[in-house]
Design a protein around this motif. Sequence first.
Motif, mmCIF file in Angstrom:
data_model
loop_
_atom_site.group_PDB
_atom_site.id
_atom_site.type_symbol
_atom_site.label_atom_id
_atom_site.label_comp_id
_atom_site.label_asym_id
_atom_site.label_seq_id
_atom_site.Cartn_x
_atom_site.Cartn_y
_atom_site.Cartn_z
ATOM 1 N N ALA A 78 -1.200 -3.705 -6.900
ATOM 2 C CA ALA A 78 -2.671 -3.831 -6.412
ATOM 3 C C ALA A 78 -2.919 -4.916 -6.518
ATOM 4 O O ALA A 78 -3.711 -6.131 -6.446
ATOM 5 N N THR A 79 -2.969 -5.563 -8.246
ATOM 6 C CA THR A 79 -3.379 -6.995 -8.625
ATOM 7 C C THR A 79 -2.196 -8.498 -7.461
ATOM 8 O O THR A 79 -2.973 -9.075 -7.595
ATOM 9 N N ALA A 137 0.769 7.269 -6.965
ATOM 10 C CA ALA A 137 -0.349 8.349 -7.111
ATOM 11 C C ALA A 137 0.231 9.667 -6.295
ATOM 12 O O ALA A 137 -0.094 9.989 -7.232
ATOM 13 N N LEU A 161 0.995 -1.338 0.097
ATOM 14 C CA LEU A 161 0.172 -0.290 0.050
ATOM 15 C C LEU A 161 0.799 1.277 -0.312
ATOM 16 O O LEU A 161 0.490 2.442 -0.686
ATOM 17 N N ILE A 216 -0.752 9.996 -16.041
ATOM 18 C CA ILE A 216 -1.354 9.443 -15.599
ATOM 19 C C ILE A 216 -0.819 7.724 -15.914
ATOM 20 O O ILE A 216 -1.218 7.166 -15.242
ATOM 21 N N VAL A 218 1.876 1.260 -3.217
ATOM 22 C CA VAL A 218 0.632 2.303 -4.589
ATOM 23 C C VAL A 218 0.666 3.709 -4.330
ATOM 24 O O VAL A 218 0.248 4.291 -5.782
ATOM 25 N N PHE A 219 0.341 4.183 -3.426
ATOM 26 C CA PHE A 219 0.371 5.998 -2.170
ATOM 27 C C PHE A 219 1.592 6.163 -3.235
ATOM 28 O O PHE A 219 1.119 7.317 -3.464
ATOM 29 N N ILE A 269 0.252 1.453 -10.569
ATOM 30 C CA ILE A 269 -0.862 1.133 -9.545
ATOM 31 C C ILE A 269 -1.668 0.142 -9.461
ATOM 32 O O ILE A 269 -1.408 -0.698 -8.741
ATOM 33 N N ILE A 270 -2.179 0.327 -10.686
ATOM 34 C CA ILE A 270 -3.136 -1.732 -10.497
ATOM 35 C C ILE A 270 -2.206 -2.569 -10.595
ATOM 36 O O ILE A 270 -2.785 -3.908 -10.365
ATOM 37 N N ARG A 277 1.659 6.172 -14.055
ATOM 38 C CA ARG A 277 0.790 5.754 -12.666
ATOM 39 C C ARG A 277 -0.415 4.549 -12.706
ATOM 40 O O ARG A 277 -0.383 3.947 -11.636
ATOM 41 N N PHE A 278 -1.511 4.822 -13.588
ATOM 42 C CA PHE A 278 -2.299 3.975 -13.895
ATOM 43 C C PHE A 278 -1.683 2.705 -13.838
ATOM 44 O O PHE A 278 -2.385 1.282 -13.369
ATOM 45 N N LEU A 293 -0.875 -7.501 -4.554
ATOM 46 C CA LEU A 293 -1.224 -7.525 -3.734
ATOM 47 C C LEU A 293 -3.047 -8.669 -3.215
ATOM 48 O O LEU A 293 -2.804 -9.708 -2.293
#
Lengths: 216, 252, 254
Positions: free
Chosen positions: B121-122, B35, B28, B110, B31-32, B117-118, B113-114, B124
């Motif tokens: 997250a995937t 962002a 996390l 953008i 991820v942040f 992040i994904i 980052r997109f 995780l």
Amino acid sequence: MHVPDGIVPVSVAAGGFAAAGGVTWLSLRKIERAHTVPRNGVPKASLLTAVFFMASLIHFPVPPTSVHLVLSGLMGVVLGWYAFPAILVGLFLQAVMFQHGGLTTLGVNACIIGIPALLAHRVFTLRTRFGARRRAAGTAALGFVAAFVAVALGAAAASLLIVTTVPAHLDAVVERTAVTALLFAHVPLGVIEGMFTAIVVLFLLRVQPGLLEERF
Amino acid sequence: MLARATLAAPTATSLARWEVRLKLIGLLCLVFAFAGVNDVRLLPVMLATAFVVYRLSSLPFRYLISRLKVPGIFLVALAVVLPLFSGETVIAQFGPVALRLEGTVSFVSIAARFVSIITVATVLFATTPMPTLVRAMNSLGLPPLLGDMLLFTYRYIFQLAEDLSRARTAARLRGADLGSVRSVKTTAYIIGSLLIRSNWQAERVLAAMTLRGYGASRARSPRHAPQAWDVAGLVACVALAAVLALFPVLVL
Amino acid sequence: MRAVHASNLTFGYPGGTPVLDGVTVGLDPGERVGIIGPNGAGKTTLFMLVCGVAEPMSGGLEVFGQRVETGAFRPEIGMVFHHTNDQLICPTVREDIAFGPQNIALSRQEVEERVDATVSATGIVHLLDRAPHELSSGEQRLVALTGVLAMMPRLLILDEPTSDLDLRYRRRLIQMLAEMKEHTLMIASHDLEFVLETCDRVLLLDRGRVQADGVPADVMSDSGLMEAHGLEVPHSLMAQWHRHSAPAHADSDG
């Protein structure tokens, strides 16, 4: 009506989490005050959340594209203070299972959808002011209004956020046009959502009115 | 309907064995930090980090692609809007269409980052079974009521997916055209019915749970002490996140 | 023209063993065919193919001489689902029964006539203004059946029709089916006695294949066959068998 990952600045994302945390805390407090055993409402709130989750995957064609339901209004109407945690849970599961993304913007999105849901609930409670004779018509009308307003507010918030935080180089006129365009693009969704909600609340009123009144 | 939601089978890799609370915090943080990345020079570092994390998870790349597809639609829209309409510095002109520097830069960052992040997250979510994840979040301070709701909802989504699909099939066999806007009423009836059925089912579920002691006491999740290896992973993630977050301050 | 004609019908999910593995079967109009078999034999899948809900991987399928197109609406095919809850979606029984007729573009008056005629045939006039959700499971079963009959199907498919019925409703259903001479019936059921009473032919389906096809009493009294497919010879047939064999037994003893 979803703010995706990577778009908004981290300060907005963090603010979203802070706000969502606050509203969650408030919701949980309200739930705890209303119940001797707050956790007894969990199965019901969760099962209904699962229904809403599945319903939000249904698409309706609106040429040239199709829309899917958000159901913020209906969730507010049926779930009351449970609506906010329910929306948080729904968005989290969406991020986990579908990767519509949205992990960093979970807080922002929960506010965009969840706060209007709580407002929709307030709007819907106005129906107690209708006499028994106009109960059905009043319930349907308020169902429509609650859902339409919830979608409109959510769309307005999402559009404003996206347009104002994304490109630093659009001038004010273009920004305003973009926000207006995004808002109008949500009108068909608002109408469908309003009709859908009106029909569901009428259905519940006829078959199991308890579901509309019970604040579990 | 849930076919596209199938979770990848949790892998037996090191990332799947990472102590869940530490993994949650570490990933996390990353991820942040992603962002918050604005500096173009950091984009390669961010993408590389995401790539390495994904490689460590041993998940197939096809899986990542499938996860990027749906939200990627939004990205495609931005790819058109930003480079063509945002900014003053024209870097290329094709007839009436001008490619602008500022818009292109903001689109590229953008998009980067997109994707990053994904990707993380995937990793995780795909390397952590849902119940484990929720228990870890509970022990990190998620209110118990929210944790319970998460697990319950997750448990019943699959049942409701089938109920909904059967109800739609039954309606279709009686001539309902569910592909049109006119089907709003039928769909609303189906959802209304599901709400009522679920409401009753919830009462039975609660009764059955209470009989088995639900709410009597809070079950403690078994905790195993994190190994040095687990902590090292966390430190690496937090350090990387800190570099990404503090880079603008350090450089200035 | 056959009511149902399936040739070499195959269905499965990618990577799995086929649910239906080359099913070839023909039904004549007016035939009443019971489909028996263990759980997971492919009974409901066969129904889903006949209704055009699922698409076969290979093989041909015609209903009343017309190829079954996946997703196309065929009012002449009616199916009552195993879980009637899946089917009952309207706020009142009346609306639920009118649901199908409305969808085949009948006029308001025709719809009302259909509803009235069908409910009096099935004897549920007293339930018309109730909510389907609050009825007993026996009543729900009758309402679901009525809703399908109101579309005047020629082929009627019943999936486990007796699974939640008490004896009274079960008897009533048997009588109703006996009176329906026009319909071609396909009934999947674990209630073998029910199949014995209502059907004049039975298919034993297992592992995606038709393992036996014949007169119900003959197929179901074959204990070797039944046990090989996870079934038991129904009691009424056992009694018969005992009656025949008991004296012989006594003779050999004496």
